[in-house]
Design an enzyme around this catalytic site. Structure first.
Site, PDB file in Angstrom:
ATOM      1  N   MET A  36     -11.076 -32.838  -8.238  1.00 31.25           N
ATOM      2  CA  MET A  36     -11.064 -32.632  -6.787  1.00 31.25           C
ATOM      3  C   MET A  36      -9.745 -31.980  -6.366  1.00 31.25           C
ATOM      4  SD  MET A  36     -13.275 -35.634  -5.116  1.00 31.25           S
ATOM      5  CE  MET A  36     -12.021 -36.896  -5.063  1.00 31.25           C
ATOM      6  N   HIS A  89      -2.330 -33.177 -11.011  1.00 29.24           N
ATOM      7  CA  HIS A  89      -1.135 -33.825 -11.560  1.00 29.24           C
ATOM      8  C   HIS A  89      -1.261 -33.847 -13.080  1.00 29.24           C
ATOM      9  CE1 HIS A  89      -3.805 -37.239 -12.046  1.00 29.24           C
ATOM     10  NE2 HIS A  89      -4.053 -37.242 -10.753  1.00 29.24           N
ATOM     11  N   GLU A  90      -0.280 -34.468 -13.734  1.00 29.97           N
ATOM     12  CA  GLU A  90      -0.267 -34.493 -15.204  1.00 29.97           C
ATOM     13  C   GLU A  90      -1.535 -35.085 -15.807  1.00 29.97           C
ATOM     14  OE1 GLU A  90       2.216 -32.205 -16.448  1.00 29.97           O
ATOM     15  OE2 GLU A  90       1.627 -33.503 -18.123  1.00 29.97           O
ATOM     16  N   HIS A 144      -4.664 -34.740 -14.709  1.00 29.90           N
ATOM     17  CA  HIS A 144      -5.640 -33.636 -14.784  1.00 29.90           C
ATOM     18  C   HIS A 144      -5.244 -32.650 -15.890  1.00 29.90           C
ATOM     19  CE1 HIS A 144      -5.923 -34.631 -10.303  1.00 29.90           C
ATOM     20  NE2 HIS A 144      -7.168 -34.774 -10.697  1.00 29.90           N
ATOM     21  N   VAL A 147      -3.056 -41.309 -17.854  1.00 33.60           N
ATOM     22  CA  VAL A 147      -1.662 -40.836 -17.860  1.00 33.60           C
ATOM     23  C   VAL A 147      -0.924 -41.564 -16.737  1.00 33.60           C
ATOM     24  CG1 VAL A 147      -0.161 -38.820 -17.630  1.00 33.60           C
ATOM     25  CG2 VAL A 147      -2.405 -38.597 -18.740  1.00 33.60           C
ATOM     26  N   SER A 190      -2.388 -40.428  -9.762  1.00 31.33           N
ATOM     27  CA  SER A 190      -3.564 -40.221  -8.917  1.00 31.33           C
ATOM     28  C   SER A 190      -3.171 -39.300  -7.771  1.00 31.33           C
ATOM     29  CB  SER A 190      -4.024 -41.572  -8.353  1.00 31.33           C
ATOM     30  OG  SER A 190      -4.896 -41.359  -7.264  1.00 31.33           O
ATOM     31  N   ARG A 213      -4.107 -39.597  -4.910  1.00 31.03           N
ATOM     32  CA  ARG A 213      -3.931 -40.447  -3.726  1.00 31.03           C
ATOM     33  C   ARG A 213      -2.560 -41.139  -3.682  1.00 31.03           C
ATOM     34  NH1 ARG A 213      -9.832 -41.330  -4.418  1.00 31.03           N
ATOM     35  NH2 ARG A 213     -10.834 -40.786  -2.447  1.00 31.03           N
TER      36      ARG A 213
END
Ligand code: AMP
Length: 278
Positions: free
Chosen positions: A27, A31-32, A34, A173, A182, A184
């Site tokens: 989405m 970040h790391e 992903h 991670v 996350s 979020r």
């Protein structure tokens, strides 16, 4: 890197490709966590495709769809650096044209945990993943263990509906203090960010207790609850110890893999995390 926005374009490109496609659905606001999925996909396939789509159908009416963090330019820069081959970033209209009427419902494993607190969430997840798998036609799709129930649901859907791809699960991670990465986490203010590692501390306590010989699930949950309650900014949504495949609650943690998962609110932000025992 080819950035494509329509299903027609995606299909045209897909027809031209030979070799395996590794696919990472996201989405965005990367970040790391992903990027670790992207690297793994890169290693195991000739082509890597990443989707960026904030899927409206997996958000409840009172959830954070409108304010979900977005930064497409930064995402594209990060993906370019990882030598991603294809980025698919469709509009809502492209994925859900008016009169969209078909849904994928996975039963049982969606009833508890996140499924109980977010009615309809996994129907949205299963439906968008089906659509994306049909469009991208990957050999493998990569998902994070961070969203453990999502992994169970997608694996079940792929098996039940005979979808022709492999689901690869990548370990969670974490930040250096244990907080699971996350998108979020950006919602947390300074005080909340300091409080947030309590969730991983509670999961680590569960692991410690189990390694020390405790097998009673209620006792482990009780100790986790007591620890989290010491943190004034945290409130517990659920703590669960369940069979890692069926997600049925366990009374004893013995041989079969057990998923210890929890959702905790820190201020107004809901964090989820999990570990597996056994
Ligand atoms: P999202 O953009 O939140 O939908 O996440 C896209 C994919 O990245 C999902 O498969 C997530 O489980 C995975 N993911 C998110 N956070 C992490 C993390 N901290 N570690 C590993 N995978 C993650």
């Amino acid at each position: 890197m080819r950035v494509i926005k329509t299903i027609i374009e995606a299909r045209k490109i897909r027809w031209q490709l030979s070799g395996s496609v590794g696919f990472v659905p996201t989405m965005g606001y990367l970040h790391e966590g992903h990027l670790t999925l992207v690297r793994r996909a890169k290693k195991e396939n000739s082509i890597v495709a990443v989707s960026i789509f904030v899927n409206p159908t997996q958000f409840g009416p009172s959830e954070d769809l409108k304010k979900y963090p977005r930064d497409l330019n930064r995402d594209l820069e990060l993906l370019e650096r990882e030598k991603t081959d294809i980025v698919f970033m469709p509009s809502e209209q492209e994925m859900y044209p008016s009169k969209f009427n078909s849904w994928v419902d996975v039963e049982k494993v969606t009833e508890r945990l996140e499924g109980a607190s977010r009615p309809g969430h996994f129907r949205g997840v299963a439906t968008i993943c089906t659509k994306l798998f049909n469009i991208i036609q990957p050999a493998r799709a990569y998902f994070g263990q961070k969203d453990a129930q999502q992994v169970v649901v997608i694996k079940k859907m792929v098996a039940d509906l005979n979808m022709d791809l492999e689901i690869v699960v990548v370990p969670t991670v974490r930040e250096s203090d244990g907080l699971a990465m996350s998108s979020r986490n950006i919602y947390l203010n300074t005080e909340e960010r300091k409080a947030a590692p309590i969730l991983f501390k509670a999961l680590s306590l569960a692991r410690q207790l189990w390694q020390d010989g405790e097998q009673n699930a209620d006792k482990i949950c009780g100790e986790m609850t007591a620890l989290i309650q010491k943190e004034p900014l945290a409130s517990i949504d659920y703590i669960s110890i369940a069979d890692a495949d069926t997600l049925e609650e366990l009374k004893e943690v013995s041989h079969q893999p057990a998923l210890v998962s929890s959702a905790v609110r820190i201020g107004r932000t809901k964090l989820i995390d999990n570990i597996t025992l056994g």
